[in-house]
Motif scaffolding. Structure first.
Motif, PDB file in Angstrom:
ATOM      1  N   ALA A  10      30.859  81.782  70.919  1.00 44.31           N
ATOM      2  CA  ALA A  10      32.027  81.878  71.793  1.00 44.31           C
ATOM      3  C   ALA A  10      31.816  81.238  73.143  1.00 44.31           C
ATOM      4  O   ALA A  10      32.629  80.443  73.592  1.00 44.31           O
ATOM      5  N   PRO A  11      30.731  81.505  73.895  1.00 46.48           N
ATOM      6  CA  PRO A  11      30.574  80.862  75.208  1.00 46.48           C
ATOM      7  C   PRO A  11      30.468  79.364  75.139  1.00 46.48           C
ATOM      8  O   PRO A  11      31.135  78.661  75.858  1.00 46.48           O
ATOM      9  N   PRO A  12      29.593  78.775  74.215  1.00 41.90           N
ATOM     10  CA  PRO A  12      29.482  77.315  74.214  1.00 41.90           C
ATOM     11  C   PRO A  12      30.757  76.621  73.860  1.00 41.90           C
ATOM     12  O   PRO A  12      30.971  75.493  74.232  1.00 41.90           O
ATOM     13  N   ALA A  13      31.669  77.282  73.095  1.00 37.96           N
ATOM     14  CA  ALA A  13      32.870  76.591  72.631  1.00 37.96           C
ATOM     15  C   ALA A  13      33.756  76.157  73.761  1.00 37.96           C
ATOM     16  O   ALA A  13      34.543  75.246  73.627  1.00 37.96           O
ATOM     17  N   SER A  14      33.668  76.760  74.900  1.00 39.54           N
ATOM     18  CA  SER A  14      34.528  76.393  76.017  1.00 39.54           C
ATOM     19  C   SER A  14      33.723  75.937  77.211  1.00 39.54           C
ATOM     20  O   SER A  14      34.173  76.010  78.332  1.00 39.54           O
ATOM     21  N   VAL A 191      23.388  71.912  70.794  1.00 34.86           N
ATOM     22  CA  VAL A 191      22.982  71.297  69.528  1.00 34.86           C
ATOM     23  C   VAL A 191      21.923  72.154  68.847  1.00 34.86           C
ATOM     24  O   VAL A 191      21.970  72.407  67.633  1.00 34.86           O
ATOM     25  N   GLN A 192      20.943  72.617  69.632  1.00 35.68           N
ATOM     26  CA  GLN A 192      19.891  73.459  69.068  1.00 35.68           C
ATOM     27  C   GLN A 192      20.458  74.779  68.563  1.00 35.68           C
ATOM     28  O   GLN A 192      20.036  75.285  67.513  1.00 35.68           O
ATOM     29  N   LEU A 193      21.412  75.346  69.292  1.00 34.48           N
ATOM     30  CA  LEU A 193      22.038  76.583  68.853  1.00 34.48           C
ATOM     31  C   LEU A 193      22.763  76.389  67.528  1.00 34.48           C
ATOM     32  O   LEU A 193      22.684  77.239  66.625  1.00 34.48           O
ATOM     33  N   ALA A 194      23.468  75.278  67.394  1.00 41.72           N
ATOM     34  CA  ALA A 194      24.179  75.001  66.148  1.00 41.72           C
ATOM     35  C   ALA A 194      23.211  74.858  64.984  1.00 41.72           C
ATOM     36  O   ALA A 194      23.492  75.307  63.861  1.00 41.72           O
ATOM     37  N   GLU A 195      22.040  74.252  65.234  1.00 43.09           N
ATOM     38  CA  GLU A 195      21.047  74.106  64.174  1.00 43.09           C
ATOM     39  C   GLU A 195      20.486  75.461  63.767  1.00 43.09           C
ATOM     40  O   GLU A 195      20.279  75.741  62.585  1.00 43.09           O
ATOM     41  N   LEU A 197      22.006  78.331  63.945  1.00 44.18           N
ATOM     42  CA  LEU A 197      23.047  79.076  63.233  1.00 44.18           C
ATOM     43  C   LEU A 197      23.455  78.415  61.925  1.00 44.18           C
ATOM     44  O   LEU A 197      24.268  78.964  61.174  1.00 44.18           O
ATOM     45  N   GLY A 198      22.926  77.240  61.670  1.00 43.86           N
ATOM     46  CA  GLY A 198      23.227  76.571  60.416  1.00 43.86           C
ATOM     47  C   GLY A 198      24.628  76.013  60.328  1.00 43.86           C
ATOM     48  O   GLY A 198      25.220  75.966  59.241  1.00 43.86           O
ATOM     49  N   LEU A 199      25.183  75.580  61.453  1.00 40.81           N
ATOM     50  CA  LEU A 199      26.529  75.014  61.445  1.00 40.81           C
ATOM     51  C   LEU A 199      26.534  73.647  60.782  1.00 40.81           C
ATOM     52  O   LEU A 199      25.610  72.851  60.953  1.00 40.81           O
ATOM     53  N   SER A 200      27.592  73.386  60.064  1.00 37.87           N
ATOM     54  CA  SER A 200      27.776  72.036  59.539  1.00 37.87           C
ATOM     55  C   SER A 200      28.215  71.106  60.664  1.00 37.87           C
ATOM     56  O   SER A 200      28.583  71.565  61.754  1.00 37.87           O
ATOM     57  N   ARG A 201      28.186  69.802  60.408  1.00 37.54           N
ATOM     58  CA  ARG A 201      28.590  68.841  61.430  1.00 37.54           C
ATOM     59  C   ARG A 201      30.046  69.048  61.836  1.00 37.54           C
ATOM     60  O   ARG A 201      30.387  68.994  63.023  1.00 37.54           O
ATOM     61  N   LEU A 202      30.902  69.304  60.849  1.00 40.90           N
ATOM     62  CA  LEU A 202      32.317  69.513  61.154  1.00 40.90           C
ATOM     63  C   LEU A 202      32.516  70.766  61.990  1.00 40.90           C
ATOM     64  O   LEU A 202      33.313  70.778  62.942  1.00 40.90           O
ATOM     65  N   GLN A 203      31.799  71.844  61.668  1.00 48.52           N
ATOM     66  CA  GLN A 203      31.906  73.071  62.456  1.00 48.52           C
ATOM     67  C   GLN A 203      31.400  72.861  63.882  1.00 48.52           C
ATOM     68  O   GLN A 203      31.976  73.371  64.837  1.00 48.52           O
ATOM     69  N   ILE A 205      31.393  70.050  65.598  1.00 50.42           N
ATOM     70  CA  ILE A 205      32.371  69.246  66.334  1.00 50.42           C
ATOM     71  C   ILE A 205      33.585  70.089  66.702  1.00 50.42           C
ATOM     72  O   ILE A 205      34.065  70.050  67.844  1.00 50.42           O
ATOM     73  N   ARG A 206      34.073  70.876  65.763  1.00 50.78           N
ATOM     74  CA  ARG A 206      35.301  71.638  65.992  1.00 50.78           C
ATOM     75  C   ARG A 206      35.105  72.786  66.971  1.00 50.78           C
ATOM     76  O   ARG A 206      35.977  73.057  67.802  1.00 50.78           O
ATOM     77  N   GLN A 207      33.957  73.462  66.911  1.00 48.53           N
ATOM     78  CA  GLN A 207      33.763  74.670  67.694  1.00 48.53           C
ATOM     79  C   GLN A 207      33.043  74.440  69.022  1.00 48.53           C
ATOM     80  O   GLN A 207      33.148  75.270  69.920  1.00 48.53           O
ATOM     81  N   ILE A 208      32.306  73.356  69.135  1.00 48.28           N
ATOM     82  CA  ILE A 208      31.516  73.130  70.352  1.00 48.28           C
ATOM     83  C   ILE A 208      31.888  71.835  71.050  1.00 48.28           C
ATOM     84  O   ILE A 208      32.205  71.821  72.246  1.00 48.28           O
TER      85      ILE A 208
END
Length: 294
Positions: A10-14, A191-195, A197-203, A205-208
């Motif tokens: 939630a915080p990084p998304a904005s 970027v490290q946080l997304a890795e 959490l196992g986010l896909s590339r699309l997730q 881009i869309r969320q962060i």
């Protein structure tokens, strides 16, 4: 994705690198720090407060005209310009000129906005896209846009098409530059946080990436809106039969200073109103930035 992972995002998304201090202030709403920042933040300013500066200028202009300090042949009094505007609106082609100018600016802005966003997404989200797009845009940026007018006239003719094309270029460059910079400048920690959490590339881009790039996009949007009006005043003096620029060009031939000032004031009003609309939209979309004042 689990609820824990969603909450962590939630915080990084904005947030974006340049706005992290604001996010930090929002997370600690108590204490002396936020109170000091409250006076420096964007705030919930009333819309009409931005009219204070123009109102002061009009007041000085009126006083100088009344006292005779300002030669009316150099700059007519405000009431003279208003009378000229009323006369040209009721008995002249002012309404048609305004409508034609608005239509030209709207077409160029819409195409420029679309082009700038598409190219920025291609360059900012893909290394291949960056290699193909960014260099060409930077070259285009270095070339004076108004210097392209003779070439565009040869290519597109001297009608309306070349005017819209020039406005498109003036609009898309600042939108591209600011959005591309925001997209490619996402903090490495996200970027490290997304890795983790196992986010896909699309997730990712869309969320962060996209939410973090919105502040830069709105900066480019404001510059693009202003640029559409700045270029229009020049373009409408080239083989036009209507428009505010044409009206001012004709007034120059007849020495009608009041008509020229009227045209400039209308351009200024259009620029101010369009910029205010973008600012209102920005406040609604990026409402998290203004929670400093809560």
């Amino acid at each position: 994705m689990t609820d824990t992972a969603s909450a962590a995002l939630a915080p990084p998304a904005s947030a974006s690198p340049s706005f992290s201090p604001e996010a930090a202030a929002v997370s600690t709403p108590t204490g002396p720090g936020p109170r000091r920042l409250r006076r420096l933040g964007p705030g919930r300013r009333l819309p009409y407060t931005r009219l204070l500066g123009p109102a002061v200028l009009v007041l000085v202009w009126s006083v100088a005209s009344l006292t005779g300090a300002l030669d009316p042949r150099v700059l007519p009094a405000p009431w003279t310009v208003v009378q000229t505007g009323v006369h040209r609106w009721t008995d002249g082609p002012l309404a048609t000129d305004i409508a034609d100018s608005l239509w030209r600016a709207t077409q160029g802005f819409a195409i420029g906005l679309t082009l700038g966003v598409v190219l920025a997404l291609l360059a900012g989200l893909s290394r291949t896209g960056e290699a193909l797009v960014d260099g060409s845009v930077q070259i285009n940026r270095a070339i004076p846009t108004l210097g392209l007018i003779p070439l565009f006239i040869l290519w597109l003719g001297i009608g309306e098409t070349f005017k819209v094309a020039i406005i498109t270029i003036v609009v898309y460059i600042p939108i591209y530059l600011n959005l591309y910079s925001a997209l490619s400048g996402i903090d490495q920690r996200f970027v490290q946080l997304a890795e983790v959490l196992g986010l896909s590339r699309l997730q990712f881009i869309r969320q962060i990436v996209i939410p973090g790039a919105l502040p830069g996009f709105f900066v480019g949007l404001r510059l693009g809106v202003t640029g559409s009006w700045l270029s229009l005043v020049v373009l409408e003096q080239i083989n036009s039969t209507s428009g505010l620029g044409y009206m001012m060009f004709q007034a120059q031939n007849y020495g009608q200073t009041d008509v020229i000032v009227l045209g400039l004031l209308i351009y200024g009003i259009f620029g101010f109103v369009s910029d205010s609309i973008v600012r209102i939209l920005e406040r609604r979309v990026l409402s998290w930035r203004h929670s400093l004042n809560n």
